[in-house]
Design a protein around this motif. Structure first.
Motif, PDB file in Angstrom:
ATOM      1  N   THR A  31     -75.611  -1.242  -4.349  1.00 27.06           N
ATOM      2  CA  THR A  31     -74.791  -0.880  -3.197  1.00 27.06           C
ATOM      3  C   THR A  31     -74.315  -2.135  -2.481  1.00 27.06           C
ATOM      4  OG1 THR A  31     -76.019   1.184  -2.923  1.00 27.06           O
ATOM      5  CG2 THR A  31     -74.699   0.417  -1.054  1.00 27.06           C
ATOM      6  N   ASN A  32     -73.015  -2.354  -2.477  1.00 24.24           N
ATOM      7  CA  ASN A  32     -72.462  -3.513  -1.780  1.00 24.24           C
ATOM      8  C   ASN A  32     -70.964  -3.317  -1.591  1.00 24.24           C
ATOM      9  OD1 ASN A  32     -70.977  -4.653  -4.161  1.00 24.24           O
ATOM     10  ND2 ASN A  32     -73.041  -4.918  -4.963  1.00 24.24           N
ATOM     11  N   ILE A  33     -70.389  -4.222  -0.885  1.00 21.67           N
ATOM     12  CA  ILE A  33     -68.939  -4.267  -0.706  1.00 21.67           C
ATOM     13  C   ILE A  33     -68.469  -5.634  -1.171  1.00 21.67           C
ATOM     14  CG2 ILE A  33     -67.037  -4.206   0.945  1.00 21.67           C
ATOM     15  CD1 ILE A  33     -68.823  -2.434   2.722  1.00 21.67           C
ATOM     16  N   MET A  34     -67.454  -5.649  -1.984  1.00 18.30           N
ATOM     17  CA  MET A  34     -66.833  -6.905  -2.400  1.00 18.30           C
ATOM     18  C   MET A  34     -65.373  -6.894  -1.982  1.00 18.30           C
ATOM     19  SD  MET A  34     -68.407  -7.700  -6.185  1.00 18.30           S
ATOM     20  CE  MET A  34     -67.940  -9.433  -6.134  1.00 18.30           C
ATOM     21  N   GLY A  35     -64.842  -8.058  -1.779  1.00 18.07           N
ATOM     22  CA  GLY A  35     -63.447  -8.082  -1.389  1.00 18.07           C
ATOM     23  C   GLY A  35     -62.926  -9.470  -1.138  1.00 18.07           C
ATOM     24  N   TRP A  36     -61.806  -9.499  -0.428  1.00 22.41           N
ATOM     25  CA  TRP A  36     -61.070 -10.740  -0.203  1.00 22.41           C
ATOM     26  C   TRP A  36     -60.662 -10.871   1.262  1.00 22.41           C
ATOM     27  CZ3 TRP A  36     -60.668 -14.075  -4.236  1.00 22.41           C
ATOM     28  CH2 TRP A  36     -60.956 -13.566  -5.506  1.00 22.41           C
ATOM     29  N   TYR A  37     -60.845 -12.066   1.770  1.00 16.21           N
ATOM     30  CA  TYR A  37     -60.313 -12.482   3.055  1.00 16.21           C
ATOM     31  C   TYR A  37     -59.439 -13.700   2.805  1.00 16.21           C
ATOM     32  CZ  TYR A  37     -63.308  -9.502   5.972  1.00 16.21           C
ATOM     33  OH  TYR A  37     -63.902  -8.426   6.588  1.00 16.21           O
ATOM     34  N   ARG A  38     -58.656 -14.054   3.796  1.00 16.74           N
ATOM     35  CA  ARG A  38     -57.846 -15.267   3.690  1.00 16.74           C
ATOM     36  C   ARG A  38     -57.808 -15.980   5.037  1.00 16.74           C
ATOM     37  NH1 ARG A  38     -51.799 -12.582   2.813  1.00 16.74           N
ATOM     38  NH2 ARG A  38     -51.454 -11.932   4.981  1.00 16.74           N
ATOM     39  N   GLN A  39     -57.512 -17.272   4.954  1.00 19.63           N
ATOM     40  CA  GLN A  39     -57.505 -18.086   6.172  1.00 19.63           C
ATOM     41  C   GLN A  39     -56.474 -19.191   6.061  1.00 19.63           C
ATOM     42  OE1 GLN A  39     -61.283 -19.949   7.097  1.00 19.63           O
ATOM     43  NE2 GLN A  39     -60.837 -19.882   9.293  1.00 19.63           N
ATOM     44  N   VAL A  40     -55.736 -19.380   7.143  1.00 15.85           N
ATOM     45  CA  VAL A  40     -54.822 -20.518   7.253  1.00 15.85           C
ATOM     46  C   VAL A  40     -55.359 -21.434   8.337  1.00 15.85           C
ATOM     47  CG1 VAL A  40     -52.851 -19.193   6.450  1.00 15.85           C
ATOM     48  CG2 VAL A  40     -53.317 -19.322   8.893  1.00 15.85           C
ATOM     49  N   PRO A  41     -55.027 -22.702   8.274  1.00 16.82           N
ATOM     50  CA  PRO A  41     -55.562 -23.649   9.266  1.00 16.82           C
ATOM     51  C   PRO A  41     -55.237 -23.212  10.688  1.00 16.82           C
ATOM     52  CG  PRO A  41     -54.569 -24.838   7.455  1.00 16.82           C
ATOM     53  CD  PRO A  41     -54.243 -23.391   7.233  1.00 16.82           C
ATOM     54  N   GLY A  54     -69.026   2.161  -4.186  1.00 19.95           N
ATOM     55  CA  GLY A  54     -68.686   3.567  -4.306  1.00 19.95           C
ATOM     56  C   GLY A  54     -67.194   3.830  -4.333  1.00 19.95           C
ATOM     57  N   ALA A  55     -66.416   2.771  -4.535  1.00 22.94           N
ATOM     58  CA  ALA A  55     -64.956   2.857  -4.716  1.00 22.94           C
ATOM     59  C   ALA A  55     -64.197   3.205  -3.437  1.00 22.94           C
ATOM     60  CB  ALA A  55     -64.596   3.829  -5.833  1.00 22.94           C
ATOM     61  N   VAL A  56     -64.766   2.943  -2.295  1.00 28.28           N
ATOM     62  CA  VAL A  56     -64.021   3.091  -1.045  1.00 28.28           C
ATOM     63  C   VAL A  56     -63.245   1.796  -0.811  1.00 28.28           C
ATOM     64  CG1 VAL A  56     -64.171   3.426   1.435  1.00 28.28           C
ATOM     65  CG2 VAL A  56     -65.714   4.676  -0.101  1.00 28.28           C
ATOM     66  N   ILE A  57     -61.948   1.907  -0.643  1.00 29.08           N
ATOM     67  CA  ILE A  57     -61.060   0.748  -0.567  1.00 29.08           C
ATOM     68  C   ILE A  57     -60.411   0.665   0.805  1.00 29.08           C
ATOM     69  CG2 ILE A  57     -58.912  -0.241  -1.443  1.00 29.08           C
ATOM     70  CD1 ILE A  57     -59.650   0.850  -4.182  1.00 29.08           C
ATOM     71  N   SER A  58     -60.304  -0.565   1.301  1.00 23.16           N
ATOM     72  CA  SER A  58     -59.583  -0.829   2.544  1.00 23.16           C
ATOM     73  C   SER A  58     -58.611  -1.967   2.318  1.00 23.16           C
ATOM     74  CB  SER A  58     -60.558  -1.200   3.669  1.00 23.16           C
ATOM     75  OG  SER A  58     -61.410  -0.131   3.983  1.00 23.16           O
ATOM     76  N   TYR A  59     -57.428  -1.836   2.888  1.00 21.24           N
ATOM     77  CA  TYR A  59     -56.412  -2.880   2.814  1.00 21.24           C
ATOM     78  C   TYR A  59     -55.955  -3.248   4.213  1.00 21.24           C
ATOM     79  CZ  TYR A  59     -55.649  -1.979  -2.196  1.00 21.24           C
ATOM     80  OH  TYR A  59     -55.787  -1.836  -3.555  1.00 21.24           O
ATOM     81  N   ALA A  60     -55.667  -4.521   4.402  1.00 16.24           N
ATOM     82  CA  ALA A  60     -54.950  -4.927   5.594  1.00 16.24           C
ATOM     83  C   ALA A  60     -53.526  -4.387   5.499  1.00 16.24           C
ATOM     84  CB  ALA A  60     -54.927  -6.442   5.697  1.00 16.24           C
ATOM     85  N   ASP A  61     -52.907  -4.169   6.636  1.00 17.30           N
ATOM     86  CA  ASP A  61     -51.537  -3.651   6.627  1.00 17.30           C
ATOM     87  C   ASP A  61     -50.612  -4.566   5.832  1.00 17.30           C
ATOM     88  OD1 ASP A  61     -51.571  -2.268  10.011  1.00 17.30           O
ATOM     89  OD2 ASP A  61     -52.258  -1.450   8.097  1.00 17.30           O
ATOM     90  N   SER A  62     -50.845  -5.864   5.924  1.00 18.24           N
ATOM     91  CA  SER A  62     -49.989  -6.827   5.230  1.00 18.24           C
ATOM     92  C   SER A  62     -50.127  -6.748   3.714  1.00 18.24           C
ATOM     93  CB  SER A  62     -50.318  -8.245   5.699  1.00 18.24           C
ATOM     94  OG  SER A  62     -51.678  -8.547   5.434  1.00 18.24           O
ATOM     95  N   ALA A  63     -51.208  -6.156   3.230  1.00 11.42           N
ATOM     96  CA  ALA A  63     -51.465  -6.078   1.802  1.00 11.42           C
ATOM     97  C   ALA A  63     -51.038  -4.740   1.191  1.00 11.42           C
ATOM     98  CB  ALA A  63     -52.944  -6.310   1.527  1.00 11.42           C
TER      99      ALA A  63
END
Length: 115
Positions: A31-41, A54-63
């Motif tokens: 049981t875990n969550i994997m994903g992606w974040y991003r950062q600009v200076p 468990g296949a629950v997905i979340s997206y940022a609006d920009s994605a």
């Protein structure tokens, strides 16, 4: 401990695509969550997309509509397919895992989109 290693960043032109990959190793539970974040200076790290085991997905609006997250639980991998990239998507992209109240980060991979 968990180690996360990303790959797939690079320099592309606006409108092109990239696929980021991340592989986790170490003590990983089902049981875990994997994903992606991003950062600009100068800005805070921001969510791009996450997917739970468990296949629950979340997206940022920009994605939404441009990026697709997928994972392979058996291999502890997560991918981010990025289509229609824009200069505003330029950032360091970090793989993450949330597990048992802990958050782990990869070292980051640079994505640069030229106009």
């Amino acid at each position: 401990q968990v180690q996360l290693v990303e790959s797939g960043g690079g320099l592309v032109q606006a409108g092109e695509s990239l696929r980021l990959s991340c592989t986790g190793s170490g003590t990983i539970f089902e049981t875990n969550i994997m994903g992606w974040y991003r950062q600009v200076p100068g800005k805070e790290r921001e969510l791009v997309a996450t997917e739970s085991s468990g296949a629950v997905i979340s997206y940022a609006d920009s994605a939404k509509g441009r990026f697709t997250i997928s994972r392979d639980n058996a291999k502890n991998t997560v991918q981010l397919q990025m289509n229609g990239l824009e200069p505003e998507d330029t950032a360091v992209y970090y793989c993450m895992m949330d597990q048992l109240g802990w958050r782990y980060w990869g070292q980051g991979t640079q994505v640069t989109v030229s106009s």
